[in-house]
Design a protein around this motif. Structure first.
Motif, PDB file in Angstrom:
ATOM      1  N   ALA A  41       0.806  -1.224   0.000  1.00 58.90           N
ATOM      2  CA  ALA A  41       0.000   0.000   0.000  1.00 58.90           C
ATOM      3  C   ALA A  41       0.839   1.274   0.000  1.00 58.90           C
ATOM      4  O   ALA A  41       0.333   2.354  -0.317  1.00 58.90           O
ATOM      5  CB  ALA A  41      -0.936  -0.001   1.215  1.00 58.90           C
ATOM      6  N   PHE A  42       2.110   1.159   0.336  1.00 59.84           N
ATOM      7  CA  PHE A  42       2.964   2.334   0.418  1.00 59.84           C
ATOM      8  C   PHE A  42       3.301   2.825  -0.990  1.00 59.84           C
ATOM      9  O   PHE A  42       3.652   2.031  -1.872  1.00 59.84           O
ATOM     10  CB  PHE A  42       4.244   1.990   1.174  1.00 59.84           C
ATOM     11  CG  PHE A  42       5.098   3.181   1.512  1.00 59.84           C
ATOM     12  CD1 PHE A  42       4.727   4.049   2.526  1.00 59.84           C
ATOM     13  CD2 PHE A  42       6.267   3.434   0.814  1.00 59.84           C
ATOM     14  CE1 PHE A  42       5.505   5.154   2.847  1.00 59.84           C
ATOM     15  CE2 PHE A  42       7.054   4.524   1.121  1.00 59.84           C
ATOM     16  CZ  PHE A  42       6.671   5.390   2.145  1.00 59.84           C
ATOM     17  N   ASP A  43       3.202   4.140  -1.211  1.00 56.17           N
ATOM     18  CA  ASP A  43       3.338   4.666  -2.575  1.00 56.17           C
ATOM     19  C   ASP A  43       4.400   5.755  -2.730  1.00 56.17           C
ATOM     20  O   ASP A  43       4.382   6.509  -3.697  1.00 56.17           O
ATOM     21  CB  ASP A  43       1.989   5.199  -3.066  1.00 56.17           C
ATOM     22  CG  ASP A  43       1.451   6.349  -2.219  1.00 56.17           C
ATOM     23  OD1 ASP A  43       2.133   6.733  -1.234  1.00 56.17           O
ATOM     24  OD2 ASP A  43       0.361   6.865  -2.530  1.00 56.17           O
ATOM     25  N   ARG A  44       5.382   5.820  -1.776  1.00 52.32           N
ATOM     26  CA  ARG A  44       6.357   6.913  -1.844  1.00 52.32           C
ATOM     27  C   ARG A  44       7.799   6.386  -1.919  1.00 52.32           C
ATOM     28  O   ARG A  44       8.725   7.039  -1.416  1.00 52.32           O
ATOM     29  CB  ARG A  44       6.185   7.846  -0.643  1.00 52.32           C
ATOM     30  CG  ARG A  44       4.764   8.367  -0.469  1.00 52.32           C
ATOM     31  CD  ARG A  44       4.659   9.529   0.500  1.00 52.32           C
ATOM     32  NE  ARG A  44       5.186   9.237   1.805  1.00 52.32           N
ATOM     33  CZ  ARG A  44       4.506   8.600   2.774  1.00 52.32           C
ATOM     34  NH1 ARG A  44       3.274   8.161   2.541  1.00 52.32           N
ATOM     35  NH2 ARG A  44       5.046   8.398   3.950  1.00 52.32           N
ATOM     36  N   PHE A  45       7.998   5.260  -2.517  1.00 53.87           N
ATOM     37  CA  PHE A  45       9.346   4.687  -2.601  1.00 53.87           C
ATOM     38  C   PHE A  45      10.327   5.619  -3.294  1.00 53.87           C
ATOM     39  O   PHE A  45      11.505   5.673  -2.949  1.00 53.87           O
ATOM     40  CB  PHE A  45       9.304   3.347  -3.346  1.00 53.87           C
ATOM     41  CG  PHE A  45       8.764   2.215  -2.532  1.00 53.87           C
ATOM     42  CD1 PHE A  45       9.588   1.469  -1.707  1.00 53.87           C
ATOM     43  CD2 PHE A  45       7.412   1.901  -2.574  1.00 53.87           C
ATOM     44  CE1 PHE A  45       9.092   0.424  -0.947  1.00 53.87           C
ATOM     45  CE2 PHE A  45       6.897   0.856  -1.819  1.00 53.87           C
ATOM     46  CZ  PHE A  45       7.743   0.119  -0.995  1.00 53.87           C
ATOM     47  N   SER A  46       9.852   6.372  -4.273  1.00 49.56           N
ATOM     48  CA  SER A  46      10.750   7.234  -5.040  1.00 49.56           C
ATOM     49  C   SER A  46      11.265   8.425  -4.237  1.00 49.56           C
ATOM     50  O   SER A  46      12.140   9.154  -4.717  1.00 49.56           O
ATOM     51  CB  SER A  46      10.047   7.731  -6.309  1.00 49.56           C
ATOM     52  OG  SER A  46       8.905   8.502  -5.978  1.00 49.56           O
ATOM     53  N   ASP A  47      10.750   8.634  -3.030  1.00 48.61           N
ATOM     54  CA  ASP A  47      11.211   9.740  -2.193  1.00 48.61           C
ATOM     55  C   ASP A  47      12.528   9.434  -1.489  1.00 48.61           C
ATOM     56  O   ASP A  47      13.118  10.336  -0.883  1.00 48.61           O
ATOM     57  CB  ASP A  47      10.170  10.072  -1.108  1.00 48.61           C
ATOM     58  CG  ASP A  47       8.898  10.665  -1.677  1.00 48.61           C
ATOM     59  OD1 ASP A  47       8.896  11.049  -2.858  1.00 48.61           O
ATOM     60  OD2 ASP A  47       7.899  10.742  -0.931  1.00 48.61           O
ATOM     61  N   PHE A  48      13.000   8.179  -1.572  1.00 50.46           N
ATOM     62  CA  PHE A  48      14.100   7.747  -0.712  1.00 50.46           C
ATOM     63  C   PHE A  48      15.373   7.411  -1.499  1.00 50.46           C
ATOM     64  O   PHE A  48      15.317   6.920  -2.626  1.00 50.46           O
ATOM     65  CB  PHE A  48      13.662   6.537   0.114  1.00 50.46           C
ATOM     66  CG  PHE A  48      12.533   6.860   1.061  1.00 50.46           C
ATOM     67  CD1 PHE A  48      12.794   7.360   2.326  1.00 50.46           C
ATOM     68  CD2 PHE A  48      11.212   6.719   0.654  1.00 50.46           C
ATOM     69  CE1 PHE A  48      11.759   7.686   3.196  1.00 50.46           C
ATOM     70  CE2 PHE A  48      10.162   7.041   1.510  1.00 50.46           C
ATOM     71  CZ  PHE A  48      10.438   7.528   2.782  1.00 50.46           C
ATOM     72  N   ASP A  49      16.506   7.684  -0.832  1.00 45.49           N
ATOM     73  CA  ASP A  49      17.807   7.349  -1.403  1.00 45.49           C
ATOM     74  C   ASP A  49      18.157   5.877  -1.180  1.00 45.49           C
ATOM     75  O   ASP A  49      18.994   5.325  -1.898  1.00 45.49           O
ATOM     76  CB  ASP A  49      18.906   8.205  -0.755  1.00 45.49           C
ATOM     77  CG  ASP A  49      18.637   9.688  -0.895  1.00 45.49           C
ATOM     78  OD1 ASP A  49      18.455  10.142  -2.043  1.00 45.49           O
ATOM     79  OD2 ASP A  49      18.593  10.384   0.139  1.00 45.49           O
ATOM     80  N   ALA A  50      17.560   5.272  -0.170  1.00 45.02           N
ATOM     81  CA  ALA A  50      17.836   3.871   0.135  1.00 45.02           C
ATOM     82  C   ALA A  50      16.600   3.239   0.763  1.00 45.02           C
ATOM     83  O   ALA A  50      15.896   3.875   1.554  1.00 45.02           O
ATOM     84  CB  ALA A  50      19.025   3.740   1.087  1.00 45.02           C
ATOM     85  N   VAL A  51      16.353   1.997   0.391  1.00 39.71           N
ATOM     86  CA  VAL A  51      15.282   1.194   0.988  1.00 39.71           C
ATOM     87  C   VAL A  51      15.940  -0.044   1.574  1.00 39.71           C
ATOM     88  O   VAL A  51      16.693  -0.743   0.885  1.00 39.71           O
ATOM     89  CB  VAL A  51      14.215   0.800  -0.049  1.00 39.71           C
ATOM     90  CG1 VAL A  51      13.164  -0.109   0.588  1.00 39.71           C
ATOM     91  CG2 VAL A  51      13.560   2.042  -0.650  1.00 39.71           C
ATOM     92  N   ILE A  52      15.680  -0.306   2.858  1.00 41.59           N
ATOM     93  CA  ILE A  52      16.357  -1.392   3.556  1.00 41.59           C
ATOM     94  C   ILE A  52      15.334  -2.259   4.283  1.00 41.59           C
ATOM     95  O   ILE A  52      14.191  -1.854   4.501  1.00 41.59           O
ATOM     96  CB  ILE A  52      17.388  -0.853   4.574  1.00 41.59           C
ATOM     97  CG1 ILE A  52      16.687  -0.031   5.663  1.00 41.59           C
ATOM     98  CG2 ILE A  52      18.441  -0.002   3.858  1.00 41.59           C
ATOM     99  CD1 ILE A  52      17.609   0.486   6.761  1.00 41.59           C
ATOM    100  N   GLY A  53      15.761  -3.451   4.667  1.00 40.63           N
ATOM    101  CA  GLY A  53      14.893  -4.322   5.452  1.00 40.63           C
ATOM    102  C   GLY A  53      15.696  -5.467   6.037  1.00 40.63           C
ATOM    103  O   GLY A  53      16.620  -5.967   5.396  1.00 40.63           O
TER     104      GLY A  53
END
Length: 272
Positions: free
Chosen positions: A105-117
């Motif tokens: 449901a999250f729609d702002r991935f392009s706002d970030f320099d890195a995505v981690i988990g």
């Protein structure tokens, strides 16, 4: 997520489970930090932490990006988010926020320099599809990094039968649920199947038979999975004996002449 027939997350979000996750974080904090540094997190970055739980990885990321950066932790559990927010406030990390949402449901991935988990993909039926979906919603050049473990690599030398039996019970729950219990070893294949070319590194924490925190962590992990261990016919509550399991694990290694290997941790990262 790893779910039961009713769609509930197997490990749940009870206070006891959230406390277990905090203890787990302590075992893997330094190694997680190393992965994120290698992946390229640096001051000023905006970072999205998927499946943030009570905020342990978000906290590490916050220290790496500094006050000039931002971290947003995402989790489906309002209880976990609430704890995470209070912990960050208590430590003065004002550049960390949390939001209750599914990844889908999250729609702002392009706002970030890195995505981690960390320890997220193990709960996903098709990790490569999730990696592909997330990467496809990120901006070009951003960093995608996941950290997972190989559960079956936990062991002790010399052999500790009770410890090994309970490790097997945990692994069997994931196996029968159709999840990859050794997701760390599968990170390379999952990234490649998603069209990414990852770098990887692995770590193993090693303790002694006198390191009681490890036996507490094992007993609490079994406790969290006990309903499913019983439901799947892996073992009965009587066979597990959860009430004094921690004491029996400790007693098994009471002379301290044991080397305990925690699950191997593997980190992978790539630019999208």
């Amino acid at each position: 997520m790893l779910k039961d027939e009713g769609g509930a997350y197997v490990l749940g979000h009870s206070d006891r489970e959230l406390a277990r996750l905090e203890r787990q974080a302590g075992f893997f904090a330094d190694m997680t930090r190393d992965v994120l540094l290698r992946a390229g997190l640096k001051p000023g970055m905006k970072v999205l932490d998927l499946g943030c739980g009570v905020g342990d990885v978000s906290s590490i990321a916050a220290d790496l990006v500094g006050d000039g950066g931002e971290v947003l932790g995402l989790d489906i559990s309002p209880e976990a988010i609430g704890i995470a927010g209070r912990r960050m406030k208590a430590t003065g990390r004002d550049h960390v926020r949390f939001e209750a949402s599914t990844i889908e449901a999250f729609d702002r991935f392009s706002d970030f320099d890195a995505v981690i988990g960390r320890f997220i993909l193990v709960h996903i039926p098709d990790p490569a599809s999730l990696i592909r979906e997330v990467a496809g919603r990120m901006r070009a050049g951003a960093i995608l990094s996941f950290v997972e473990m190989d559960m079956s690599t936990a062991t002790a030398l010399p052999h500790l039968p009770l410890l090994s039996r309970n490790i097997d019970h945990i692994c069997e729950v994931y196996r029968r649920a159709g999840r990859q219990m050794d997701m760390g070893s599968q990170l390379f294949a999952a990234f490649r199947a998603a069209g990414l070319n990852p770098d990887l590194i692995g770590f193993t924490r090693i303790g002694s038979g006198k390191e009681e925190a490890g036996f507490e962590f094992m007993a609490e992990s079994v406790r969290s999975l006990l309903p499913f261990i019983e439901k799947l016919g892996i073992a009965t509550p009587e066979e597990i004996g959860i009430g004094d399991l921690q004491d029996r694990l400790r007693a098994e290694a009471s002379d301290g002449e044991y080397c305990v290997f925690y699950p191997r941790l593997i980190g992978a990262w790539a630019s999208v």
